[in-house]
Design a protein around this motif. Structure first.
Motif, mmCIF file in Angstrom:
data_model
loop_
_atom_site.group_PDB
_atom_site.id
_atom_site.type_symbol
_atom_site.label_atom_id
_atom_site.label_comp_id
_atom_site.label_asym_id
_atom_site.label_seq_id
_atom_site.Cartn_x
_atom_site.Cartn_y
_atom_site.Cartn_z
ATOM 1 N N ARG A 1 36.750 -16.166 -6.823
ATOM 2 C CA ARG A 1 37.955 -16.908 -6.450
ATOM 3 C C ARG A 1 39.185 -16.080 -6.827
ATOM 4 N N LEU A 2 39.948 -15.705 -5.779
ATOM 5 C CA LEU A 2 41.155 -14.902 -5.972
ATOM 6 C C LEU A 2 42.400 -15.633 -5.489
ATOM 7 N N ALA A 3 42.340 -16.954 -5.415
ATOM 8 C CA ALA A 3 43.450 -17.733 -4.862
ATOM 9 C C ALA A 3 44.739 -17.489 -5.647
ATOM 10 N N ASN A 4 45.866 -17.574 -4.898
ATOM 11 C CA ASN A 4 47.207 -17.477 -5.494
ATOM 12 C C ASN A 4 47.448 -16.148 -6.202
ATOM 13 N N ASN A 5 46.977 -15.065 -5.596
ATOM 14 C CA ASN A 5 47.259 -13.714 -6.055
ATOM 15 C C ASN A 5 47.904 -12.937 -4.908
ATOM 16 N N ASN B 1 28.648 -5.127 -0.384
ATOM 17 C CA ASN B 1 28.159 -6.004 -1.448
ATOM 18 C C ASN B 1 26.930 -6.797 -1.006
ATOM 19 N N HIS B 2 26.012 -7.092 -1.981
ATOM 20 C CA HIS B 2 24.787 -7.821 -1.661
ATOM 21 C C HIS B 2 24.637 -9.097 -2.481
ATOM 22 N N SER B 3 25.661 -9.437 -3.293
ATOM 23 C CA SER B 3 25.520 -10.614 -4.160
ATOM 24 C C SER B 3 26.484 -11.735 -3.800
ATOM 25 N N LEU B 4 27.612 -11.437 -3.176
ATOM 26 C CA LEU B 4 28.677 -12.416 -2.962
ATOM 27 C C LEU B 4 28.309 -13.413 -1.866
ATOM 28 N N THR B 5 28.433 -14.713 -2.186
ATOM 29 C CA THR B 5 28.171 -15.772 -1.195
ATOM 30 C C THR B 5 29.406 -16.621 -0.926
ATOM 31 N N HIS B 6 30.323 -16.704 -1.882
ATOM 32 C CA HIS B 6 31.539 -17.508 -1.716
ATOM 33 C C HIS B 6 32.747 -16.672 -2.115
ATOM 34 N N LEU B 7 33.719 -16.582 -1.217
ATOM 35 C CA LEU B 7 34.934 -15.813 -1.476
ATOM 36 C C LEU B 7 36.145 -16.654 -1.109
ATOM 37 N N SER B 8 37.027 -16.876 -2.078
ATOM 38 C CA SER B 8 38.249 -17.637 -1.839
ATOM 39 C C SER B 8 39.451 -16.706 -1.910
ATOM 40 N N LEU B 9 40.156 -16.609 -0.754
ATOM 41 C CA LEU B 9 41.399 -15.840 -0.668
ATOM 42 C C LEU B 9 42.547 -16.768 -0.300
ATOM 43 N N LEU B 10 42.484 -17.991 -0.795
ATOM 44 C CA LEU B 10 43.520 -18.981 -0.527
ATOM 45 C C LEU B 10 44.867 -18.522 -1.061
ATOM 46 N N HIS B 11 45.886 -18.549 -0.187
ATOM 47 C CA HIS B 11 47.261 -18.208 -0.563
ATOM 48 C C HIS B 11 47.335 -16.836 -1.225
ATOM 49 N N THR B 12 46.925 -15.815 -0.497
ATOM 50 C CA THR B 12 46.933 -14.446 -1.013
ATOM 51 C C THR B 12 47.766 -13.503 -0.159
ATOM 52 N N ALA B 13 48.641 -14.072 0.700
ATOM 53 C CA ALA B 13 49.585 -13.269 1.502
ATOM 54 C C ALA B 13 48.880 -12.251 2.379
ATOM 55 N N LEU B 14 47.780 -12.662 3.017
ATOM 56 C CA LEU B 14 47.045 -11.732 3.870
ATOM 57 C C LEU B 14 47.777 -11.459 5.184
ATOM 58 N N GLY B 15 48.277 -12.532 5.827
ATOM 59 C CA GLY B 15 48.874 -12.380 7.150
ATOM 60 C C GLY B 15 47.816 -12.086 8.192
ATOM 61 N N ASP B 16 48.237 -11.923 9.431
ATOM 62 C CA ASP B 16 47.287 -11.662 10.521
ATOM 63 C C ASP B 16 46.557 -10.339 10.330
ATOM 64 N N ALA C 1 31.023 -8.268 9.829
ATOM 65 C CA ALA C 1 29.747 -8.030 10.509
ATOM 66 C C ALA C 1 28.794 -7.199 9.655
ATOM 67 N N GLU C 2 29.354 -6.377 8.749
ATOM 68 C CA GLU C 2 28.508 -5.524 7.905
ATOM 69 C C GLU C 2 27.964 -6.272 6.697
ATOM 70 N N ASN C 3 28.464 -7.476 6.464
ATOM 71 C CA ASN C 3 27.994 -8.275 5.331
ATOM 72 C C ASN C 3 26.894 -9.223 5.790
ATOM 73 N N GLN C 4 25.869 -9.403 4.955
ATOM 74 C CA GLN C 4 24.735 -10.227 5.357
ATOM 75 C C GLN C 4 24.480 -11.399 4.411
ATOM 76 N N HIS C 5 25.422 -11.675 3.496
ATOM 77 C CA HIS C 5 25.128 -12.687 2.476
ATOM 78 C C HIS C 5 26.220 -13.736 2.324
ATOM 79 N N LEU C 6 27.409 -13.503 2.802
ATOM 80 C CA LEU C 6 28.513 -14.433 2.601
ATOM 81 C C LEU C 6 28.256 -15.763 3.301
ATOM 82 N N GLN C 7 28.495 -16.878 2.605
ATOM 83 C CA GLN C 7 28.262 -18.211 3.161
ATOM 84 C C GLN C 7 29.561 -18.996 3.369
#
Length: 983
Positions: free
Chosen positions: A794-798, A815-830, A841-847
């Motif tokens: 969880r990296l929200a609000n960074n 990466n082969h272990s990560l299943t949940h990734l939170s980038l909430l409010h991280t100023a990504l933009g389009d 597409a190269e990741n096979q584990h994220l849910q």
């Protein structure tokens, strides 16, 4: 300015209020030498180091400035020696002394390689005194009155041997001061000055340690004594007494010698070649019967001043420490601003941080008189600087020091080899006496949660058990020489006639030492211990006698009698084991006190006590907060560490290995059981710091294995705390289910320190830490590590931004272990979202992927969902609070309706129904409102409310209408609180 201490035999008995040191705030002429580094320690306590070259000395006095230069070569005595070997011998002597006195103890190396006696020094104030003033009791002044007293009769080190008021040349000078005022450091400065040509009055300086002389009782001549200590002076010694060579003898620590100036006790001796005892040499030097033309400076504690008859002393001078806060500020600025002070790898930001520390400390000195009263002693200035260095510049894993180690080393530097009274047959060490007497007062204060002590408290603690003449004499010496080192008058309004510990944490340290040494005993335990020792010793002698008698007389009862004598010592040994159980119980009980659960962690408390708390000061009439003593159990654990026990052994405070082992064994179950209850973050940090201070790797490993979840949210994770966490967690290799570091002020350097710990965490919470692109680069390295176990990040609000998204996208791809990734409010933009989608597409584990509140438009959101549809495992994408239009919403909804679509959480509605995830979305919004732009959130909530009302009107199903009304009610309630500023 008043004296730091008066001779105690002239004080009215029980008048502890007269033991008030000269406080800060006094004004007067002062001399500051930017030359040698001031540190506590004894003259003979440092090993030989390399010699140092000459450097200029800048002297500030009043408003003028003088530059000291190499003295003229026209000195009378030296010109006579230019053509003989004596001149070269003196130069070698200077070089040797410079190397010896320039060397710093290990405790000084932390301040950087450039910190040495050649760097900086602030001279303490020296005040001319007289024997009458020493013997006269001081008036009972409050600390506030003392703050207004000017510092009279100030004299510089270079002027100590000037003619006196009657025009007579001064030959013997007694320089006295209480423990910690800087006597030995000042002597080092004086010797270094002479070695570098800044003391032209003398052509030869010969320093002696009285502690060293006290261990020798064999007769020896003065000339043999000099050559024994200083081989380079072999060619000079024959000229002693036979030439006009201007010689200065330095006798440091005269209280270690038992001098007898009576002719019946010490005979007259004027021959430098005649062997006499070292004490007799000192007596005859001071009598001016031996080498009458030599000058002598003696340093001593106040209690020993009277050992030299007044007729043999030309000038008395008292070291008064730093009575002026400007001197204190100068000391702190010099020591904390040294290059390399902040360690390696932090040169970019170290200068600003050092300046900020000095500024905060200066402000606290100006507004908080209590710390200024403490820093009246140069030794405590050293302790403050060392503690700040530990708090702010520790970045190694494990940390190179412990807080307990700093305090133990501080006491070693001031009390190593010190005996309270050399004339007392018990020869008790000063630190042992302090641990017993002051430790008792400190412990009683901790138990009653009290930091201010009245004169009645002091009398009750120090005087009640005094029964013998020897005990009373020791107490007088303590009152004269040591009392002001540990206790100082309180400056708080309304408490002027009470005392507090000079440094608050010292109360907890001495209380811990008092308990761990086993001084906390009942009367029965004390009598039992003494009786056990007596019987144990007697039984050894009786055993021999009984064995002889049993061979002559066949009496069968004798072996029985012998065994009975052994019963009591064995029984008492069992009682002592229970005493160690009590120590362990006290430690565990104090460590997990529930009333302290929600205080700041101890490291923040120490920081606040030194630098103060920014903001408005407390009103004098306002009730103070309850006193907190959370360092007490931590110091107990730290004192039991092997290194600290070894140092305390040198100070006369012995803690056996078996005792430490049994205390740790008794404490283990209680500590581990309490740690499993789920401690608040600040209390958990204290627990981790306790394990670090304890320095017992096996104990720590067993304790850490029981921690599956580590919640340190909202704890300000300084580099030191990160190092402590990494060190303690590094004692095991077990997997950590969850590590919560939300809102912990982490940065890139923090992640580097914690890297080995982060690898083993399954759920890692790093929200609200201002982690930018550089930190994301470190996170990328973490996720690409082959031993990484992180599954929920969880990296929200960074402020991740587009560049940070690039690093995270690269991490996702490998990466082969990560299943949940939170980038909430991280100023990504389009663009940032596009980079993430490109590597999905190269990741096979994220849910699950949360990209909410990132200013995504329709195109970016649709692209992310399109890619997510093709992902093998990803089935949930959070896109709420983005800039998605109604058309975009419909397009996303149609994708969701496809059989192979993913669940895209965009709005609280799903066509003509309420989204199944409406409560999740509102919960996320409510939790993050304190950190989001409220106006923008208000606009989004207004749009959500319009969407809910529109969808409710489109459905005819009463059940769905009811659901819409319920959700609308929640949104309206949140909007109302936002508008009124109550959320």
């Amino acid at each position: 300015m008043l004296r730091a201490m008066q001779c105690q035999s002239c004080l009215p008995w029980g008048s502890w209020s007269q033991l008030r040191p000269s406080p800060p705030g006094s004004r007067g002429t002062r001399s500051v030498y930017l030359y040698a580094a001031s540190e506590p320690g004894e003259l003979d306590s440092v090993p030989v180091g390399s010699s140092s070259s000459y450097r200029g000395c800048v002297r500030y006095q009043g408003g003028s400035q003088e530059h000291s230069v190499q003295p003229s070569s026209s000195r009378h005595g030296l010109s006579q020696l230019r053509n003989v070997a004596s001149s070269d011998a003196i130069k070698k002597h200077q070089k040797s002394l410079s190397a010896w006195f320039s060397h710093q103890p290990n405790e000084e190396r932390q301040f950087g390689p450039s910190f040495s006696l050649d760097a900086v020094h602030v001279d303490p104030v020296i005040r001319e005194s007289s024997l009458e003033e020493i013997l006269k009791p001081s008036p009972d002044l409050t600390i506030q009155n003392q703050l207004q007293q000017p510092c009279r009769q100030v004299i510089s080190l270079q002027n100590l041997f000037d003619v006196d008021a009657c025009g007579r040349q001064v030959k013997n000078v007694v320089l006295y001061g209480t423990v910690g005022t800087g006597k030995s450091t000042l002597i080092k400065k004086m010797v270094i000055d002479w070695c570098h040509g800044r003391l032209p009055r003398f052509e030869l300086v010969i320093p002696f340690s009285c502690e060293d002389l006290s261990h020798s009782h064999a007769p020896i001549s003065l000339r043999r004594l000099v050559t024994k200590k200083y081989q380079h002076l072999r060619d000079v010694v024959p000229t002693l007494g036979a030439s006009s060579l201007k010689v200065l003898f330095i006798l440091n620590g005269l209280e270690r010698l038992n001098l007898d100036f009576r002719l019946a006790g010490t005979e007259l001796c004027c021959d430098p070649n005649e062997p006499v005892t070292p004490s007799a040499i000192v007596v005859n030097l001071l009598r001016k019967y031996l080498l009458p033309e030599a000058s002598i400076i003696v340093t001593t504690r106040p209690s020993a001043v009277r050992r030299i008859p007044g007729k043999y002393v030309g000038r008395y001078a008292e070291i008064c420490g730093f009575p002026d806060t400007n001197l204190q500020k100068l000391y702190f600025q010099m020591r904390l601003s040294q290059p390399g002070c902040s360690g390696e790898g932090s040169a970019g930001s170290s200068s600003g941080e050092q300046e900020n520390l000095v500024e905060m400390l200066s402000r606290n000195l100006e507004r908080h008189n209590q710390i200024a009263a403490a820093c009246f002693l140069p030794s405590y200035c050293w302790l403050v600087c060392t503690t700040l260095h530990f708090l702010y510049f520790t970045r190694t894993v494990p940390p190179s020091q412990t807080l307990t180690g700093i305090y133990t080393s501080f006491l070693r530097l001031n009390f190593s080899g010190e005996v309270l009274d050399s004339t007392d047959p018990t020869n008790i060490s000063m630190m042992k006496y302090v641990a017993k007497m002051v430790g008792k007062l400190a412990y009683e204060g901790v138990m009653s949660r009290k930091t201010c002590f009245s004169e009645d408290d002091l009398q009750q603690c120090f005087e009640v058990e005094m029964k013998t003449e020897s005990e009373l004499n020791l107490l007088e010496v303590f009152r004269s020489d040591v009392f002001s080192f540990f206790l100082t008058p309180c400056v708080q309004p309304g408490k002027e006639h009470t005392f507090v510990f000079t440094i608050p944490a010292m109360q907890e340290y001495l209380a811990a030492l008092y308990v761990v040494l086993g001084e906390k005993k009942t009367l029965a335990q004390r009598v039992g211990k003494e009786l056990s020792e007596v019987i144990g010793k007697v039984s050894e002698d009786v055993a021999v006698v009984l064995n002889i008698i049993s061979k002559v007389l066949p009496l069968r009862f004798l072996p029985v009698l012998f065994n009975l004598l052994k019963i009591f010592p064995r029984y008492f040994s069992r009682l002592s084991g229970k005493d160690r159980d009590a120590i362990a119980h006290t430690m565990a009980e104090e460590l997990f006190k529930e009333e302290d659960y929600y205080n700041d962690d101890v490291l923040d408390q120490i920081n606040s006590s030194i630098l103060g708390v920014e903001g408005p000061m407390r009103h004098p009439d306002e009730a103070p907060d309850d006193e907190v003593f959370e360092l007490f159990p931590i110091f107990m654990g730290g004192i039991l560490s092997r290194r600290n026990r070894a140092i305390l052994e040198q100070l006369g405070c012995s803690i056996k290995n078996l005792a430490a082992f049994e205390i740790a064994k008794a404490m283990k179950k209680t500590v581990i059981r309490n740690s499993r209850k789920g401690l608040p973050p600040s209390e958990l940090m204290d627990y981790l710091f306790f394990l670090h201070e304890f320095q017992n790797e096996r104990f720590t490993a067993e304790a850490i294995r029981s921690l599956q979840t580590v919640n340190l949210s909202s704890v300000k994770m300084t580099p030191l705390k990160c190092s402590v966490l990494a060190s303690v967690m590094g004692t095991t290799c077990h997997e950590v289910e969850e590590l919560n570091l939300t809102s912990c002020n982490l940065d890139t350097s923090s992640l580097k320190i914690l890297f080995p710990v982060l690898l083993r965490c399954k759920a890692l919470h790093l929200q609200l830490n201002s982690l930018g692109s550089d930190a994301c680069k470190e996170i990328r390295n973490l996720l690409l590590h082959d031993k990484c176990l992180v599954s929920n990040l969880r990296l929200a609000n960074n402020p991740v931004g587009e560049q940070g998204a690039q690093y995270l996208a690269e991490a996702l791809a490998g990466n082969h272990s990560l299943t949940h990734l939170s980038l909430l409010h991280t100023a990504l933009g389009d663009r940032g979202a596009g980079v993430i989608a490109q590597h999905l597409a190269e990741n096979q584990h994220l849910q699950e992927l949360n990209l909410g509140y990132n200013s995504l438009t329709d195109t970016a959101a649709l692209h992310v969902v399109e890619v997510a549809k093709k992902h093998a495992t990803l089935d949930k994408v959070h896109l709420y609070f983005n800039d998605i239009s109604e058309d975009g919403k419909r397009a996303l909804h149609s994708l969701r309706m496809d059989r192979d679509g993913v669940r895209a959480l965009v709005f609280l509605t799903a066509g003509t129904d309420v989204s199944d995830y409406w409560s999740n979305i509102l919960n996320v919004v409510q939790k993050n409102l304190p950190f989001w732009d409220r106006e923008r959130v208000q606009q989004h909530l207004a749009l959500i409310l319009q969407d809910l009302e529109s969808s409710r009107r489109q459905t005819a199903n009463p059940w769905r209408k009811a659901k819409f009304l319920r959700v609308e009610s929640e949104v309206k309630k949140m909007l109302g609180k936002l508008q009124h500023g109550t959320l």
